[in-house]
Design a protein around this motif. Structure first.
Motif, mmCIF file in Angstrom:
data_model
loop_
_atom_site.group_PDB
_atom_site.id
_atom_site.type_symbol
_atom_site.label_atom_id
_atom_site.label_comp_id
_atom_site.label_asym_id
_atom_site.label_seq_id
_atom_site.Cartn_x
_atom_site.Cartn_y
_atom_site.Cartn_z
ATOM 1 N N PRO A 55 53.562 35.197 -13.024
ATOM 2 C CA PRO A 55 52.281 34.619 -12.619
ATOM 3 C C PRO A 55 51.105 35.222 -13.379
ATOM 4 O O PRO A 55 50.115 34.524 -13.650
ATOM 5 C CB PRO A 55 52.204 34.925 -11.117
ATOM 6 C CG PRO A 55 53.235 35.960 -10.841
ATOM 7 C CD PRO A 55 54.284 35.812 -11.888
ATOM 8 N N LYS A 59 48.390 32.994 -15.452
ATOM 9 C CA LYS A 59 46.939 33.076 -15.249
ATOM 10 C C LYS A 59 46.233 33.375 -16.563
ATOM 11 O O LYS A 59 45.179 32.812 -16.870
ATOM 12 C CB LYS A 59 46.621 34.158 -14.221
ATOM 13 C CG LYS A 59 46.934 33.756 -12.786
ATOM 14 C CD LYS A 59 46.535 34.863 -11.817
ATOM 15 C CE LYS A 59 46.809 34.472 -10.377
ATOM 16 N NZ LYS A 59 46.434 35.536 -9.420
ATOM 17 N N PHE A 85 55.536 29.120 -9.744
ATOM 18 C CA PHE A 85 54.290 29.886 -9.794
ATOM 19 C C PHE A 85 53.120 29.004 -10.259
ATOM 20 O O PHE A 85 51.983 29.185 -9.790
ATOM 21 C CB PHE A 85 54.449 31.108 -10.691
ATOM 22 C CG PHE A 85 55.194 32.229 -10.037
ATOM 23 C CD1 PHE A 85 54.702 32.817 -8.875
ATOM 24 C CD2 PHE A 85 56.391 32.700 -10.552
ATOM 25 C CE1 PHE A 85 55.384 33.855 -8.247
ATOM 26 C CE2 PHE A 85 57.086 33.733 -9.930
ATOM 27 C CZ PHE A 85 56.581 34.309 -8.769
ATOM 28 N N ILE A 89 49.575 28.577 -8.255
ATOM 29 C CA ILE A 89 48.277 28.863 -8.871
ATOM 30 C C ILE A 89 47.433 27.602 -8.983
ATOM 31 O O ILE A 89 46.226 27.624 -8.751
ATOM 32 C CB ILE A 89 48.475 29.497 -10.269
ATOM 33 C CG1 ILE A 89 49.222 30.826 -10.144
ATOM 34 C CG2 ILE A 89 47.135 29.705 -10.969
ATOM 35 C CD1 ILE A 89 49.741 31.365 -11.471
#
Length: 454
Positions: A55, A59, A85, A89
């Protein structure tokens, strides 16, 4: 448009190459530094070294601001975790994942909502089997693609030298098809793809791409002088996922099918799961075995092992022994231009199939499907004409289509229409457009704005 690609292998690299060439914002993630070096050295894209299933890495790649997320590594588990993930997100992002293992694909209903939601599961093996079955349905064709829910076909055929179409200009082509609605979408001449105009003439040795309503396919082929006996006797070389899926489709009275594999344990499993298919143990490059199985009397030999050199060699041996048609499975894009010149009739490429599955999601406008033609030289797009589109409300002859672009047909309601120059596109028409790759950005803009096509 911002696209995140997890996986810098053949699929990830080639999708990134296509999209970066169209000025889209692309980020490629991979743990392999060498694979990323190839990407960064060749393409104008951002690369991030790390696991796509992390993750933190996602990001860092900006997945929260991206439009599309592609997980296309060779590992199903990594693709699934990366998608999980990405969902956590950025729940609204469009997500596509390459999943091949039947242990996952048979539970596809689990991937429709929540943290496991995947908009499209890409299974290259199934796409390859579908491609083979289409080719088998028209033995004289070199390439077949279905559109408009299977109502329209784009069929590429190498014309025989005595075809009545040789020497005919395209402006007079309909005179040779009686009541068959047809458009010549493309010509391949001396290995060069041409999107033709009315003044172009069909020449000996051309591969011609016809667009026709599927129900009229047989009459079209007869008018073009393409007569070929149906496929009945088949040998499949390779009992892996693709070979087994194909054998299941051919496990009926219509076909006399044999399946050849070198692994005795796999042969035992295949024999147990298949009914009418004869399972043989052996090597597809064993010439004595091929002679013993009377390969020279077969209608088609299809080599789909995981070893592309073996696939090529088995097909060449089978062709040399007299097999009527051959199909080989290729993974390496560099081999694609070599296949037909060396005498193999057809090729299927799981990685190219995966790319075709992805393309229509990254096309702007209401694009339903997108298929590469002759490798990547052209693309056929199926899209819905929108109210604000630059192609709506004018006769086709006044659209000033760029050279290398044709509107092949459209569906209005339940009717499929092969257009003429005076035909006017209306909102919500379902269009089939063919275009050279360089014109695709113009087509995308015309599908979404009032921008003229010229």
């Amino acid at each position: 448009m911002r696209v995140i690609i997890v996986g810098a292998g053949e699929v990830g690299f080639n999708v990134a190459r296509r999209l970066s060439g169209e000025s889209k914002d692309v980020v490629v993630i991979d743990k392999d530094s060498q694979a990323l070096s190839k990407v960064s050295d060749s393409l104008d894209v951002q690369t991030i070294q790390g696991s796509g299933s992390s993750p933190e890495i996602l990001k860092q790649a900006g997945v929260g601001e991206a439009d599309i997320f592609l997980a296309v590594t060779d590992k199903d588990e990594i693709n699934l975790i990366a998608t999980f993930f990405a969902n956590r997100i950025s729940p609204k992002i469009i997500k596509l994942a390459r999943i091949r293992n039947e242990d996952y694909t048979k539970y596809s209903e689990m991937f429709t909502e929540g943290d496991l939601r995947i908009d499209t599961i890409i299974n290259p093996d199934e796409e390859v089997v579908d491609s083979i079955l289409r080719v088998m349905s028209v033995p004289g064709a070199v390439e077949i693609n279905d559109f408009v829910g299977g109502k329209v076909r784009l069929i590429g055929v190498k014309l025989p030298e005595d075809s009545p179409l040789v020497g005919v200009s395209l402006m007079n082509i309909r005179d040779h098809f009686n009541d068959v609605d047809v458009v010549i979408a493309a010509l391949v001449r001396n290995d060069r793809l041409i999107i033709p105009g009315g003044l172009d003439t069909i020449e000996k040795g051309d591969i011609v791409y016809f667009t026709c309503i599927r129900d009229q396919q047989e009459r079209l082929l007869q008018c073009a002088g393409i007569l070929s006996d149906p496929i009945s006797k088949v040998l499949i070389v390779g009992g892996g996922n693709v070979g087994f899926l194909l054998a299941q489709h051919l496990d009926n009275k219509k076909y006399h099918t044999r399946l050849l594999d070198n692994d005795p344990e796999r042969c035992a499993v295949l024999s147990e799961k298949l009914d009418r298919v004869i399972v043989l143990r052996g090597d597809g490059t064993d010439q004595d075995l091929l002679k013993e199985e009377n390969v020279g009397e077969l209608d088609m030999v299809i080599s789909v092992t995981g070893d592309e050199e073996m696939n090529i060699l088995s097909c060449l041996l089978a062709k040399n022994l007299g097999a009527r048609k051959t199909i080989t499975r290729i993974n390496n894009f560099a081999y694609i231009p070599l296949i037909q010149p060396i005498g193999i009739d057809h090729l299927v490429c799981p990685r190219l199939s995966a790319i075709n599955s992805i393309l229509h999601f990254v096309r702007q406008g209401k694009v339903i499907s997108a298929v590469s033609i002759k490798g990547e030289e052209a693309e056929a797009l199926e899209a819905i004409a929108q109210e604000n589109s630059g192609i709506v409300g004018k006769p086709i002859m006044d659209l000033n289509l760029p050279k290398g672009t044709l509107i092949l047909c459209f569906q209005r309601g339940e009717e499929v229409v092969i257009p003429s120059g005076v035909t006017v596109i209306e909102p919500n028409d379902r269009l089939l457009i063919i275009s050279t790759h360089k014109n695709i950005p113009k087509i995308e803009k015309a599908l979404t704005t009032k921008l003229e096509l010229y």
